[in-house]
Structure formats: structure tokens, C-alpha cells
Design a protein around this motif. Structure first.
Motif, short mmCIF file in Angstrom:
data_model
loop_
_atom_site.label_atom_id
_atom_site.label_comp_id
_atom_site.label_asym_id
_atom_site.label_seq_id
_atom_site.Cartn_x
_atom_site.Cartn_y
_atom_site.Cartn_z
N SER A 373 5.08 3.68 13.59
CA SER A 373 6.50 4.02 13.45
C SER A 373 6.98 3.94 12.02
O SER A 373 8.13 4.27 11.73
N ARG A 374 6.13 3.49 11.10
CA ARG A 374 6.52 3.34 9.69
C ARG A 374 5.62 4.17 8.80
O ARG A 374 4.43 4.32 9.06
N GLY A 375 6.20 4.68 7.72
CA GLY A 375 5.41 5.35 6.70
C GLY A 375 4.84 4.33 5.73
O GLY A 375 4.82 3.14 5.98
N ALA A 376 4.38 4.82 4.61
CA ALA A 376 3.80 3.96 3.59
C ALA A 376 4.91 3.35 2.73
O ALA A 376 6.02 3.87 2.66
N GLY A 377 4.60 2.22 2.07
CA GLY A 377 5.58 1.56 1.21
C GLY A 377 4.88 0.80 0.11
O GLY A 377 3.66 0.63 0.10
N ASP A 378 5.67 0.29 -0.84
CA ASP A 378 5.11 -0.39 -2.00
C ASP A 378 4.22 -1.57 -1.64
O ASP A 378 3.25 -1.86 -2.34
N ILE A 379 4.55 -2.28 -0.56
CA ILE A 379 3.76 -3.46 -0.21
C ILE A 379 2.30 -3.12 0.02
O ILE A 379 1.40 -3.95 -0.16
N SER A 380 2.04 -1.86 0.40
CA SER A 380 0.67 -1.47 0.70
C SER A 380 -0.25 -1.53 -0.52
O SER A 380 -1.46 -1.71 -0.38
N TYR A 381 0.32 -1.39 -1.72
CA TYR A 381 -0.50 -1.46 -2.94
C TYR A 381 -1.12 -2.84 -3.12
O TYR A 381 -2.12 -2.99 -3.82
#
Length: 427
Positions: A373-381
Motif C-alpha cells: 500500500s506504500r510507495g518508496a521513500g527516503d528511509i529505504s536508502y
């Protein structure tokens, strides 16, 4: 009316659950309540500054607004500039260093998807529990929640000897390329911490993100033999459009049932004369019904929950591309974007700790949400370096669209929950 309503909600919540909190935590909850008018004023100020990703002056103005608040809490504040070639404003960093508890890396972003040439939507109260405004939940509401929780801790002396970095990027909605440059400092600083908490839009009080999908891209180029349409399926072959259609449909047939994996064709152009601009995401095409198309181009995204899932999908897509129809040939290229934040044991344990705080406050149990339900975001880096949670910010509706709203009934509770959670992590 707004202040009375919010105070009543917090009053009832606080006294119904106060005996379950430590004396310090009781004071922390009360302090968040007492400063809500100031919190909402800061939210209003920041929402009313346009900070579309490409509005460099606007992004910096929001950064300076938040920087002033963080300096007042004893944080050392820096502005991380990026090369002019990236055409991005840069990032706000504020930090304190101490010896107590876990080292926390708190993530926000200053930019929104709303550029200055789009219709304005200032902070506006719609009723006692809802307000609208550009970026009000994605994610200026989350940014202000970070500051409000830290302010409550500061007022009680609870930030002393803690190690906390607040990192608010200026281009989360469209990160500058190369990402090694636009996220280099971000990643380096994160690695010096134990836990990353991101304050993107919350899905309400009872859901948190322990995983987020990554995003990457693909580009498909197909060639066919140009000829008279009467020869299609024969010696002239099938042409580039049939081949492109076969490939894309085969992607769907082979991969669409895999959980958390999606791939979307965003642009396709084919005909006798074709041109396209990757940066502008635009194409021009000309053709005739009696001409077999010699060239087709398509691009799209690929979203995944793990690197293994991404690579397996790419292998299947390459295999499909290699099975050319007669008279055609095709090639596919992949590009990496934002990595995924896969679910981990550490993330799950953090979610359980957050749930304990929520239940003590009387807000109910918190469960991991659906990564799809969520796209990508800065935390993924930084997800491969730290235990992570996301979706800790403001709740609301309509992010990235005109009329975006924030839930003012839940907002104070989310800040209270954050303040107690941070306090417990830093003990």
C-alpha cells in the motif's frame, strides 16, 4: 472552537490512561497538549510556503523555518548544499550528540509535489477535526510532529545527553540524480545511528510501516521490418507494435500474480516515425494504417519488496524480451531508483515497542501495514543499515492531490505517541 475540541479529546485521553504512564511520561503527554496551538501555528506557517521540489527558494524557506525551531531545542543545525547541476535545494540536518540510549535518525522532507504554477491551497480549517493545505500530511504534518515531540522532551530536560539527528531532505518527491550525490550525506549520517524513524503520512493510529517497496525503471525498444501492411504475418514479419504488445502482455501473464510486485507501462509510442524524450516523459509518433511499424518504444516502473524479487522479475522480463516474433528484435534496459525497505526482525520488534506505547496511552494496538500500500521513500536508502519504521507522521487523505487534508483529531495523539516512544528509546 478548534482549541476547545482538541483540548477535550486530549484531556479525556490523558486522564483515562495516566495511571499507566510513568510520572515523566505523564508530564510529556501534558506538555504536548499544552503546546498544540503553537504546533498548529507552525504547521500553518510551513504549509503556506510553497515548497515544490523545483522551487529551491521555497524549500529553503521551509528549511529555515524548521531550523529556527530546532536551534531553540539545542540542536546544531547545518544546511547540506547539493551541486548546481542537480537543480535541488539541499537538505536540513540538525543533531545532538550524547551517551544515553539508542542513537536515533529521524527522517522528514521539506518538499511537496505542488509547484508554484499549480493552484494554491493554503492551510484552511474545514471543521474541528480536518484542515487542508499543500503538503499538510505529506509531509509537513510529519515534519512538525517531529519538532513538537522533541520540543516537549526539551521542555522537560529529556533531550540531555541523547543522540538524535533530524534529517529533512529537500527533494524526496523527486530526488536529484545521481542518487549517490543527492543521498550520499544522508546515507553516511544514518549509518552512525541505531534506529531510523520516518514521519511520512500515517495510515491512522493503529498501523505502521515495517516495510516499503522499492522503485526502479525499465525501457523497452523494439524494431521491426517496415513494409506494406498486406505482408504482415508473412515475410515482412509482425512489426514492432505487435512485438511490443506481446512483450508487455507477457509481463502481465507471467508476473502479475506475485505478491508485492508491480510493473506499470507508463508510456508507449510506435509507428513509422517515432521520437521520445526520457527526461520530459513525452513522445511523438507518426504512422499509417498501411505501413508495418518499424519502431516502438515503451517505458515503465517496477516495484518490489526485496532485491531478490527485483532481480528475479528482471530475469523473467529479459527472457520474455528474448523470445522475438518473426521479423522483430527487442532490447530492455533497467535502471535502479529507490531501494526497498524489506521487513526484518528488528523492524518488527520496533513496531511492537511502538504498539506498547500506543496501548499504554489508550490509543489501541499498532500493527505492521501492508507493504504493497506504500510507495518508496527516503528511509529505504538506509534500511539495510538500521532498524526502521515509517508512517509515523500525520494522518489524512488525498496526499499529492488538490484538497489534501490532515486529521486534526488524531494529530495530537500521534505526537504524544512519538514523544513517549522517543523518550523510551533514548533512556
Amino acid at each position: 472552537m478548534k482549541t476547545i475540541f482538541l483540548s477535550f479529546v486530549l484531556f479525556v485521553s490523558f486522564f483515562a490512561t495516566a495511571q499507566q504512564l510513568s510520572p515523566v511520561e505523564k508530564k510529556l503527554v501534558q506538555t504536548v497538549e499544552q503546546q498544540m496551538d503553537q504546533t498548529l501555528q507552525l504547521l500553518r506557517q510551513s504549509v503556506d510556503i510553497n515548497s515544490g521540489t523545483y522551487n529551491i527558494a521555497g524549500v529553503r524557506a521551509v528549511g529555515e523555518l524548521y531550523a529556527k525551531e530546532l536551534r531553540a531545542l539545542g540542536f546544531v543545525v547545518e544546511w547540506i548544499s547539493l551541486p548546481d547541476s542537480l537543480k535541488r535545494a539541499g537538505h536540513l540536518v540538525a543533531y545532538r550528540k550524547g551517551t544515553k540510549g539508542k542513537k536515533l535518525f529521524l527522517i522528514g522532507h521539506l518538499d511537496t509535489v505542488f509547484e508554484p504554477d499549480m493552484p494554491t491551497n493554503p492551510f484552511t480549517l474545514l471543521n474541528d477535526s480536518t484542515a487542508t493545505g499543500q503538503g499538510v500530511n505529506d509531509m509537513k504534518g510529519g515534519d512538525v510532529a517531529i519538532i513538537a515531540a522533541l520540543k516537549a522532551m526539551y521542555q522537560l530536560g529529556l533531550l540531555d545527553q541523547t543522540t538524535i539527528t533530524v534529517y529533512m531532505t529537500g527533494d524526496e518527491e523527486s530526488a536529484g540524480r545521481p542518487r549517490e550525490v543527492s543521498r550520499g550525506d544522508f546515507i553516511t549520517r544514518a549509518q552512525q545511528h541505531d534506529i531510523a524513524l520516518a514521519f511520512e503520512t500515517a495510515s491512522g493510529l493503529n498501523t505502521v510501516a515495517t516495510a516499503r517497496r522499492g522503485a526502479s525503471g525499465w525501457k523497452l525498444e523494439v524494431e521491426g521490418k517496415q513494409g506494406h501492411s498486406s505482408g504482415v504475418f508473412g515475410n515482412a514479419g509482425y512489426g514492432s507494435i505487435y512485438e511490443a504488445a506481446r512483450i508487455i502482455n507477457s509481463f502481465r501473464e507471467r508476473l502479475s500474480k506475485e505478491q508485492y510486485l508491480t510493473f506499470n507501462p507508463g508510456l508507449i509510442v510506435g509507428g513509422s516515425e517515432v521520437s521520445y524524450n526520457d527526461e520530459a516523459q513525452q513522445g511523438q509518433v507518426a504512422g499509417k494504417t498501411n505501413i508495418i511499424s518499424p519502431r516502438t518504444y515503451a517505458n515503465g516502473d517496477l516495484r518490489f519488496l526485496s532485491e531478490e524479487q527485483k532481480e528475479n522479475a528482471r530475469s523473467v522480463m529479459r527472457e520474455i524480451v528474448g523470445q522475438s516474433l518473426p521479423g522483430t528484435k527487442a532490447s530492455i534496459r533497467f535502471s535502479d531508483g529507490i531501494p526497498s525497505m524489506p521487513p526484518t526482525e528488528g523492524n518488527t520488534k520496533l513496531a511492537a515497542q511502538l504498539s506498547e506505547v500506543s496501548e499504554v496511552l489508550g490509543f489501541g494496538k499498532v500493527s505492521p501495514g501492508n507493504p504493497g500500500s506504500r510507495g518508496a521513500g527516503d528511509i529505504s536508502y538506509v534500511a539495510k543499515y538500521l532498524d526502521c519504521l515509517d508512517g509515523l507522521g500525520a494522518s489524512g487523505r488525498g496526499a499529492h492531490a488538490p484538497g489534501e487534508t490532515i486529521n486534526l483529531k488524531e494529530y495530537p495523539k500521534l505526537i504524544q505517541r512519538t514523544a513517549v516512544f522517543l523518550y523510551r528509546l533514548t533512556r
